[in-house]
Design a protein around this motif. Structure first.
Motif, PDB file in Angstrom:
ATOM      1  N   TYR A   1      76.179  84.855   4.443  1.00 27.27           N
ATOM      2  CA  TYR A   1      76.272  83.702   3.551  1.00 27.27           C
ATOM      3  C   TYR A   1      76.917  82.550   4.327  1.00 27.27           C
ATOM      4  N   LYS A   2      76.895  81.359   3.763  1.00 29.58           N
ATOM      5  CA  LYS A   2      77.439  80.180   4.438  1.00 29.58           C
ATOM      6  C   LYS A   2      78.905  80.395   4.817  1.00 29.58           C
ATOM      7  N   ASN A   3      79.238  80.038   6.057  1.00 31.02           N
ATOM      8  CA  ASN A   3      80.611  80.167   6.571  1.00 31.02           C
ATOM      9  C   ASN A   3      81.145  81.593   6.449  1.00 31.02           C
ATOM     10  N   HIS A   4      80.324  82.539   6.886  1.00 28.63           N
ATOM     11  CA  HIS A   4      80.706  83.954   6.874  1.00 28.63           C
ATOM     12  C   HIS A   4      81.571  84.215   8.113  1.00 28.63           C
ATOM     13  N   TYR A   5      82.879  83.997   7.964  1.00 22.28           N
ATOM     14  CA  TYR A   5      83.787  84.032   9.108  1.00 22.28           C
ATOM     15  C   TYR A   5      83.801  85.381   9.808  1.00 22.28           C
ATOM     16  N   GLU A   6      83.699  86.459   9.042  1.00 20.97           N
ATOM     17  CA  GLU A   6      83.739  87.789   9.661  1.00 20.97           C
ATOM     18  C   GLU A   6      82.578  87.996  10.625  1.00 20.97           C
ATOM     19  N   CYS A   7      81.444  87.428  10.331  1.00 13.50           N
ATOM     20  CA  CYS A   7      80.291  87.535  11.230  1.00 13.50           C
ATOM     21  C   CYS A   7      80.608  86.887  12.575  1.00 13.50           C
ATOM     22  N   PHE A   8      81.148  85.673  12.540  1.00 18.62           N
ATOM     23  CA  PHE A   8      81.522  84.980  13.776  1.00 18.62           C
ATOM     24  C   PHE A   8      82.658  85.707  14.485  1.00 18.62           C
ATOM     25  N   ASN A   9      83.691  86.094  13.719  1.00 23.08           N
ATOM     26  CA  ASN A   9      84.824  86.787  14.335  1.00 23.08           C
ATOM     27  C   ASN A   9      84.378  88.036  15.083  1.00 23.08           C
ATOM     28  N   GLY A  10      83.520  88.831  14.438  1.00 20.73           N
ATOM     29  CA  GLY A  10      83.047  90.052  15.067  1.00 20.73           C
ATOM     30  C   GLY A  10      82.185  89.792  16.282  1.00 20.73           C
ATOM     31  N   ALA A  11      81.275  88.839  16.170  1.00 20.45           N
ATOM     32  CA  ALA A  11      80.356  88.558  17.275  1.00 20.45           C
ATOM     33  C   ALA A  11      81.071  87.982  18.491  1.00 20.45           C
ATOM     34  N   PHE A  12      82.123  87.212  18.255  1.00 13.90           N
ATOM     35  CA  PHE A  12      82.833  86.595  19.375  1.00 13.90           C
ATOM     36  C   PHE A  12      83.822  87.535  20.044  1.00 13.90           C
ATOM     37  N   ILE A  13      84.227  88.615  19.340  1.00 11.43           N
ATOM     38  CA  ILE A  13      85.238  89.504  19.919  1.00 11.43           C
ATOM     39  C   ILE A  13      84.676  90.842  20.391  1.00 11.43           C
ATOM     40  N   ASP A  14      83.524  91.250  19.872  1.00 15.01           N
ATOM     41  CA  ASP A  14      83.004  92.586  20.192  1.00 15.01           C
ATOM     42  C   ASP A  14      82.655  92.683  21.678  1.00 15.01           C
ATOM     43  N   GLY A  15      83.118  93.751  22.312  1.00 12.10           N
ATOM     44  CA  GLY A  15      82.809  93.997  23.717  1.00 12.10           C
ATOM     45  C   GLY A  15      83.939  93.692  24.678  1.00 12.10           C
ATOM     46  N   PHE A  16      85.051  93.142  24.171  1.00 10.63           N
ATOM     47  CA  PHE A  16      86.151  92.771  25.060  1.00 10.63           C
ATOM     48  C   PHE A  16      87.182  93.878  25.246  1.00 10.63           C
ATOM     49  N   GLU A  17      87.022  94.990  24.564  1.00 11.05           N
ATOM     50  CA  GLU A  17      87.964  96.097  24.742  1.00 11.05           C
ATOM     51  C   GLU A  17      87.926  96.616  26.178  1.00 11.05           C
ATOM     52  N   ASN A  18      89.052  97.156  26.605  1.00 13.41           N
ATOM     53  CA  ASN A  18      89.175  97.791  27.934  1.00 13.41           C
ATOM     54  C   ASN A  18      88.875  96.837  29.076  1.00 13.41           C
ATOM     55  N   GLY A  19      89.191  95.550  28.868  1.00 14.74           N
ATOM     56  CA  GLY A  19      89.033  94.577  29.941  1.00 14.74           C
ATOM     57  C   GLY A  19      87.607  94.179  30.238  1.00 14.74           C
ATOM     58  N   MET A  20      86.679  94.534  29.383  1.00 12.57           N
ATOM     59  CA  MET A  20      85.274  94.193  29.613  1.00 12.57           C
ATOM     60  C   MET A  20      85.006  92.730  29.260  1.00 12.57           C
ATOM     61  N   ILE A  21      84.025  92.148  29.926  1.00 12.41           N
ATOM     62  CA  ILE A  21      83.577  90.788  29.631  1.00 12.41           C
ATOM     63  C   ILE A  21      82.099  90.882  29.256  1.00 12.41           C
ATOM     64  N   PRO A  22      81.760  90.836  27.959  1.00 14.25           N
ATOM     65  CA  PRO A  22      80.380  91.107  27.534  1.00 14.25           C
ATOM     66  C   PRO A  22      79.392  89.974  27.781  1.00 14.25           C
TER      67      PRO A  22
END
Length: 212
Positions: A13-34
């Motif tokens: 839906y419009k301004n679905h912050y969780e979608c952006f938050n998840g997409a921008f942070i996923d993959g950075f665990e363990n020092g990875m750069i996605p």
């Protein structure tokens, strides 16, 4: 360039912050750069079709494409009236390992740029007021987390936890088609999992590792 499978995010839906938050942070665990950089595509048309009248997924009119060494690795398709800059700003100000995500982006020189295609919006016949939350899936680890309600492959709080009981649908077809200035995304799905209260669907990408 034609892309047939990718880490695909659909704004619910419009301004679905969780979608952006998840997409921008996923993959950075363990020092990875996605990814190395990302492109914001404004006023485009992601045409979304499916063969079920009871499944509502509206066309999207903005997008963000993330690249790793110039190869598209992640795509968010975004609603027409979403405040993209505000959503990105919120996402980059998340805390991650005692820093903000913005600090990590700056340290790793992850840059962004904007392309405006200036296309007239095309709408499909879906009922946007009954829009279902879509979690397109292209890999096993992500599927495991999605079936538990999560949006991300990494351990984050973002997700749709309304129901943890999913049914498998073998006869559903969902297609995303998006042309940008440099690529065309044709992402097809031939089956899906849907939660029992029909607020969340996890379609399986036909050309991904999940079908090989």
């Amino acid at each position: 360039m034609i892309i047939k499978t990718i880490d695909l995010w659909t704004e619910h839906y419009k301004n679905h912050y969780e979608c952006f938050n998840g997409a921008f942070i996923d993959g950075f665990e363990n020092g990875m750069i996605p990814f190395n950089n990302y492109k914001i595509v404004k006023n485009c048309n992601c045409i979304i079709t499916n063969n079920r009248e009871d499944i509502n997924i509206s066309n999207k009119h903005n997008s963000i494409i993330f690249y790793y060494n110039e190869r598209p690795v992640r795509l968010i398709v975004i609603n027409k009236d979403t405040d993209i800059e505000k959503c990105i700003n919120i996402a980059l100000n998340q805390n991650f390992n005692n820093k903000t995500l913005k600090d990590i982006y700056e340290y790793n020189k992850i840059k962004s740029y904007i392309v405006d295609l200036k296309e007239k919006p095309i709408f499909n016949k879906s009922n946007s007021f009954k829009e279902i939350d879509v979690g397109s899936c292209d890999r096993w680890n992500l599927l495991y987390n999605m079936l538990k309600g999560g949006y991300t492959e990494d351990n984050t709080p973002y997700g749709n936890y309304q129901s943890d009981k999913y049914n498998f649908i073998s006869n559903i077809e969902i297609k995303y088609n998006l042309k940008t200035d440099t690529e065309e995304f044709i992402i097809e799905h031939r089956c899906a999992f849907i939660n029992e209260i029909k607020t969340r669907i996890i379609p399986i990408q036909e050309n991904s590792k999940l079908t090989k």
